[in-house]
Every structure is written in C-alpha cells, then in structure tokens.
Scaffold this motif. Sequence first.
Motif, short mmCIF file in Angstrom:
data_model
loop_
_atom_site.label_atom_id
_atom_site.label_comp_id
_atom_site.label_asym_id
_atom_site.label_seq_id
_atom_site.Cartn_x
_atom_site.Cartn_y
_atom_site.Cartn_z
N LEU A 717 0.84 -1.21 0.00
CA LEU A 717 0.00 0.00 0.00
C LEU A 717 0.87 1.26 0.00
N LEU A 718 1.90 1.23 0.85
CA LEU A 718 2.76 2.41 0.98
C LEU A 718 3.49 2.68 -0.34
N ARG A 719 4.00 1.61 -0.95
CA ARG A 719 4.74 1.81 -2.20
C ARG A 719 3.85 2.42 -3.28
N ALA A 720 2.65 1.87 -3.38
CA ALA A 720 1.73 2.38 -4.40
C ALA A 720 1.36 3.83 -4.09
N TRP A 721 1.16 4.11 -2.83
CA TRP A 721 0.78 5.45 -2.39
C TRP A 721 1.88 6.46 -2.75
N LEU A 722 3.09 6.13 -2.34
CA LEU A 722 4.20 7.07 -2.56
C LEU A 722 4.46 7.25 -4.06
N ALA A 723 4.22 6.21 -4.84
CA ALA A 723 4.49 6.31 -6.27
C ALA A 723 3.53 7.28 -6.96
N LYS A 724 2.37 7.51 -6.31
CA LYS A 724 1.35 8.38 -6.95
C LYS A 724 1.65 9.86 -6.79
N VAL A 725 2.51 10.19 -5.84
CA VAL A 725 2.70 11.60 -5.51
C VAL A 725 4.12 12.04 -5.86
N ALA A 726 4.21 13.11 -6.65
CA ALA A 726 5.52 13.67 -6.97
C ALA A 726 5.88 14.66 -5.86
N VAL A 727 6.85 14.32 -5.10
CA VAL A 727 7.24 15.20 -3.99
C VAL A 727 8.28 16.18 -4.49
N PRO A 728 8.03 17.49 -4.31
CA PRO A 728 8.98 18.47 -4.82
C PRO A 728 10.34 18.38 -4.11
N ARG A 729 11.34 18.95 -4.77
CA ARG A 729 12.66 19.01 -4.15
C ARG A 729 12.57 19.74 -2.83
N GLY A 730 13.37 19.31 -1.89
CA GLY A 730 13.37 20.02 -0.61
C GLY A 730 12.31 19.52 0.36
N VAL A 731 11.38 18.74 -0.14
CA VAL A 731 10.39 18.14 0.76
C VAL A 731 10.80 16.70 0.99
N ARG A 732 10.80 16.30 2.24
CA ARG A 732 11.16 14.91 2.54
C ARG A 732 9.96 14.17 3.07
N VAL A 733 9.84 12.90 2.67
CA VAL A 733 8.80 12.05 3.24
C VAL A 733 9.50 10.86 3.87
N ASP A 734 9.46 10.78 5.19
CA ASP A 734 10.04 9.63 5.88
C ASP A 734 8.93 8.63 6.17
N VAL A 735 9.26 7.37 5.97
CA VAL A 735 8.29 6.31 6.22
C VAL A 735 8.68 5.62 7.52
N ASP A 736 7.73 5.50 8.42
CA ASP A 736 7.98 4.84 9.70
C ASP A 736 6.97 3.69 9.83
N VAL A 737 7.44 2.49 9.51
CA VAL A 737 6.57 1.32 9.62
C VAL A 737 6.59 0.88 11.09
N ASP A 738 5.44 0.56 11.65
CA ASP A 738 5.31 0.22 13.08
C ASP A 738 5.84 1.35 13.97
N PRO A 739 5.29 2.55 13.86
CA PRO A 739 5.83 3.66 14.64
C PRO A 739 5.70 3.43 16.14
N VAL A 740 6.70 3.92 16.86
CA VAL A 740 6.70 3.87 18.31
C VAL A 740 6.53 5.29 18.84
N SER A 741 7.18 6.24 18.16
CA SER A 741 7.05 7.63 18.53
C SER A 741 6.03 8.29 17.61
N PHE A 742 5.19 9.11 18.18
CA PHE A 742 4.19 9.81 17.37
C PHE A 742 4.44 11.30 17.36
N LEU A 743 5.69 11.69 17.67
CA LEU A 743 6.07 13.09 17.61
C LEU A 743 6.40 13.44 16.18
#
Length: 743
Positions: A717-743
Amino acid sequence: MQDLLHDVSIPAGSRRQKRLRRAPVLLPYPFPAPFDYAAPEGMALEPGDIVLVPLNRRQEVGVVWDEGAGDEVPERKLKPVSAVLDAPRMPADLRRFVDWMAAYTLASQGEVLAMALRVNALAAPRPAMGYRLGAPTDATHAAPRMTPQRQRVLESLADGLARPVGELARVAGVSGAVLRAMAEAGMIEAVPLAASPAFALPDPAYPGPVLSPAQAEAAASLRQAVSDRRFSATLLEGVTGSGKTEVYLEAVAACLAQERQALVLLPEIALSAQWLARFEARFGVAPAVWHSDLASRVRRRTWRAVAEGQAPVVVGARSALFLPFTELGLVVVDEEHETAFKQEEGVIYHARDMAVVRARLAEAAVVLVSATPSLETLTNAHAGRYRHLVLPQRHGGAELPRIGLIDLRAHPPPRGRFISPPLEEAVRETLGRGEQAMLFLNRRGYAPLTLCRACGHRMQCTQCTAWLVEHRTRGTLQCHHCGNQEPIPAACPVCGAAHSLTPIGPGVERIVEECTALFPAARLLAMASDTMQGPNAAAAAAHAVAERMVDLIIGTQIVAKGWHFPHLTLVGVVDADLGLAGGDLRASERTMQLLHQVAGRAGRAEHPGRVLLQSFAPEHPVMQALLAGDIEGFMVQEAAARAPGHWPPYGRLAALIVSAETAQAADEAARDLGRAAPHGEGITVLGPAPAPLALLRGRHRRRLLLKTRRDVAVQGLLRAWLAKVAVPRGVRVDVDVDPVSFL
Ligand code: ADP
Ligand code: ZN
C-alpha cells in the motif's frame, strides 16, 4: 551457495568474442538496487565478495549481490569491477537480512547495506606491538606499587584487549617509561597485536551458579532451543531479580558449546558495565562489545573477528544486528520492551523485531527477555507464535518491593519544592538505617520551562516546537530536540524585565538541589544521561553505589535500567504521572513498564524494598496496577482497549512524516499525499495533521498515519501510495513502519 552470477555472451558481431559476466554490486548509498558491473577475465566473483568498483570517477566499496535490478545495460557498457578486497565475504543470511529489511522498512537496499558496511574493515590490521593486562601475580609476591598513573593504565586495559603502545600512553596519559616499568613488574604484558587472538574463547564449562528449579527448567528449555539448530522464538518473562540474565547465559553457554556465535542486544550500552562483569563471572572472559562509540581500531578488529568466527559472543546495541556472523546460533534481546530498540533516524526500524527476522534467516534461536513484555510480544506468545517461559519469583527469597502511592493533592510538597512530606520522611528513615535511597525523575536539567513573571513570555526554541530546558549547572537553556543552547539571559528577551525569568517545574538538577537542602549529611550521586557519558562513567557510578560510597541516588531513566544495587531499599518516583502526558497509543504501557523497572531497583538483596510513587492521579489504571502488583491484569485491559479499533498489535500502523523548509511546502505535500491516500476494506488514513513537533530543527513537519487490519500488508500500500505523488525538491517524506514515537 547458489551462484547467481549469470554468464552473458556478447552479441554476435561484436569484435571481442570474450564472454563477459555480469556482477550485480550493491553500494552503500541510497540506490534502490545493485548496479551491474562486469567481472574481468580471471577474476572469480561470488555473491558476498567485497569489491571496489568505479562510480562517478571514484572507487567505491560495494558487495557483490545475488541479483541485479534486471535492467538491460548492454554488456559492453558495463564498467569492470576494479578489485576484490581482502575481506571476509558477507554471509548469505546477512545479505538476505539486508533485502528483507529494505523491503519491510521501505528503505533502499543500499541504505540498509550501509549499516552493515559502516566499518572500514577492509584494511587488514597492521601487526604492531601493544600491551594487555598481565597474568594475575603469585599471591606470595609483594603486590607492585600502585600509583594514579598505573591505575589509569590498568583501567584503560580493563576490557582485556591489547592496546597499541602509543594509544595506551595517550589514553592513560602516561609516558612509555611508565608502561615499560609496569611490564617489568608483570602488571601488563607486551604482545604483538596481530598475533593476539581478538577475543578469548568464553568457556561454556566454566561453573555457573546453581539454578533454582524454576530457573533450571527455563534454562533447559532455552538450551534445547539452541541445540535444535533451527529458528525458534521464546519470550523469557520474569520479575526483576528473578535471574533472567543467569538463565539466558545458559543458552549462551549452549551456543558456545556448539561452536556457534551468540549475539546479546542491550537497549543501552551505558549499562553494559555491570552486564560485562556478570558475563565475565559466568564465562571467565569478556565478550566482544559493539556500539557506535567504539574507537575505529576496535571496531575494525571486532568486525573482522566476527566475520572470521573469532568472536563467539557479541554484546551490543541495535547496530550489532548487522555484523557478519558466520554461524549465528542465538540472539538475545534483553529488556525487549524498551523503546530504545527503535531507531528513529535514517533507516527507521525496530531492533527487537529485526532480531527475530535475523534469527529466522540464520536458522537461530531468538530469546526476548523482559519483566514487563510489550503487548506485541505477549500477544505473539499467547498466540503460540513464541514460546513462553516465566520465572515467577525473585531469586534467593528476596521479596518484590512494597509499592505505595502518595496522593500529591492530599500531601502537597511545600511551595517551590517537589518532594512531599511523606517521601521526605521515608528517605530520612532509610538513610537513618544506613541504607540507600533513590529518587527518580525522568527529566534532565533543572526546569522544563522558564517563564517571565512580568509578561508571561515562555522561553522557546526557535527551531523546534519545544520549550527550552534550563541546565543550571551549565548556565544554559537547551532544546532537548535539536540541541540548541543559549546562556540564560539576565532579562526577559520580550519585555526586558530584569530578574523576572522563573523556572517552572522540576528537572533532576532541581531535585538534587532540594535534596542537598533536605539531607545535608547525605552523599548524593546524580545520574543523568547528559552528565554521565559513556560506559566508563556509568561503571564508575555503579561501583560507587555498590561500594556504599553514596547514600542517595538521584537520576533520570538511566537509573531505571538493569542495575543491581544490593543496599538500595527505597525508590521514590518524583512524578509518576510524567509519561502519561503525551497520551499516545502506548503511553500507559510505557509508563507502567518504566515505573515497574525503577521499582525493581529496590530491595534486590536481603533487605526488603519499598517504592513510593508521587502522583496527582492515584486512581489511574497504571498506578493501581503497580499498587496491586497486577501487571498481567493491566496488560489484559490494554489489550481490550486496543483490539476493537485494530490498534497494534491487533492491526498495523505506518506513518508518513512530511518535512519541508516552509510550512506551505509541507502543507502542500501533505495535502497531495492525503488526496492520494489508499482506501479500502480495513484501511484507514488519519491526517494529514501538524506533527506534535510541528517544527523540528527548523523544518516544518506534518504527519499521516495509515492504519490497517493485521492481515493487510502495508508495504505494498505504501509503495503504491508514494508512487502516486511527486514530492517536490526540498520536501522529505520519511516512512515509519510500526511507529513507536508519534512526535
Ligand atoms: P533479572 O535479570 O531477572 O533482573 P538477574 O539475573 O539480574 O535477574 O538476577 C538477580 C540477582 O540474583 C543477580 O545478582 C544474580 O547474580 C543473582 N542470581 C540469580 N539467580 C541466581 C542463582 N541461581 N544463584 C546465585 N545468584 C543468582
Ligand atoms: Zn530545538
């Protein structure tokens, strides 16, 4: 081993009729897959070989991988591998681990590989002379004269390893003449460094303690798991002081007896000093140690020793998972519930979960150890996926401490103070009996907030959504998120009022100050992660406590972990409610685990222990569970609260963290991601919303949270999701699978 390097013949018509072979080489950079290179004639290559290859006019170190990306670069365009390095091959199970982890975390294979190659292991160590500790002297001879200089030399060699002469002189701050004199006196011994084996072989037959029946049963079960030589996972649960460590060391012994390697992961390497002493007492020698602060020489040697099968036992932080074990037989994760096992930067992963995977790929046994297992692990145990061993009692008849609650509404501390009269009284009594007491507050510094009394301004970090924390001993205000610090200003930066800045709330420094006034005769020891850096400082502190050079210990969560302090009989928790404030998914569970662990420091030997929790919410389920000693019941409640909404472990979570230089860029990217969010049966996306740390290190942050049922694979799901969106330069998208921190 399957040789997957495939022969490729050059198309007909080519002038060169030689056959070239493709060699996929994975490089330790964020490339998604290996690049193909050509294996020059006469160069035998196998997967796992560490090689030098040209990349952008530089020579880079990479690893021959099993399969390439499959893109068809014509052979004649392939650049040749430059050289095969004289380094041990990366084992197949470690390569599979890199692949697995990349697929699970959505990091690139290259980034994961970087964690396994984060060592300049390739230069073979040069033979040189060094010193190590001398053999114990004959007791009939007079002990050699001890001086502070000599003492420092012995301390620098305390790990049992040999050190090069020059380095030893520098580290200990002594001259070569001092070293020569010590060698003459037999205190240290000169050895050729290359010739000395890296790590002495622990002796599995070295006599261990006599185990109680319950311990013996658990130990037998773990030994069997190791002897089975196939994957199994076991939860070893037991109250603090029940002998879990002694029990799993039996599994280590079984592993050694089979001449396979054992890995023990500890959440915080700072507490390893006592652990190392235990290990030495059990096996007669020190294990290899692995963490990020190792000197590069030690790092290189340890890495090689592991790769050559010369390091039978490694104790380490999470990065030890990436060591090239040749024959891993056992992985132990001690304090498995600890959030310190989650790596939050770079490749985001949970070392406890990855330890299970690592063991599975190596056909090894994994043992997860805790007094308060995580709900994830408990659920796996209850479902039969993990075996479950329980040690119900403290060893040697020591009783679990009595727990009491102090209702701060009924017994408020005097104004501007934080220790209530009943806690003060209890400390006084304990010290009066000549026993030790400990006060716990999980907050570094002097005060978490500084406020102007004149205008109400609060001192805040300019780079983060966070208050600045006063560190009075250093005279600074610090951000605990980005590390920014500034001197404490004399006047309010907004209204200019002089002497109007007031500390609000306590940090551990403030408790030290209060105790100095309340108990002037007591010898205090402050233990906090920022004032006590490195394993040596922690070891020195532990020693001082054990030798009763200290009466009252005041510390942050560093005092909660694993310590065995036999004379400590009172633990006071200054603010038991602290961890409940954030209110994330696991706030209650974590608070319970932490408080239970701190409480477990009390009364570990013959004197019974007592624990007092100061709370404004004594009716909270966490406090009630601790009071009643009913952790099991508490976890049942936790499970019941999470199951209906499919919260972990009854469902899966993955977070996307969007960050950008400007709030607008972050908002736009987050909105685009929100629009492209997956939907379907059993899939929910929460957000986008500003992260609680909406600003961190000057970057604006937004979060989206994907929640699915357990049977949905989130990676696809995540791969398909990320592939749909062109993220501009300078914007970062970090993926946290099974997050422990919600900050
Ligand atoms: P845990 O890891 O469960 O907190 P430990 O393994 O640290 O417990 O044991 C607590 C203390 O009791 C340690 O000092 C340990 O050496 C001691 N101990 C445990 N089991 C035995 C035993 N069978 N014989 C002697 N000492 C033991
Ligand atoms: Zn900051």
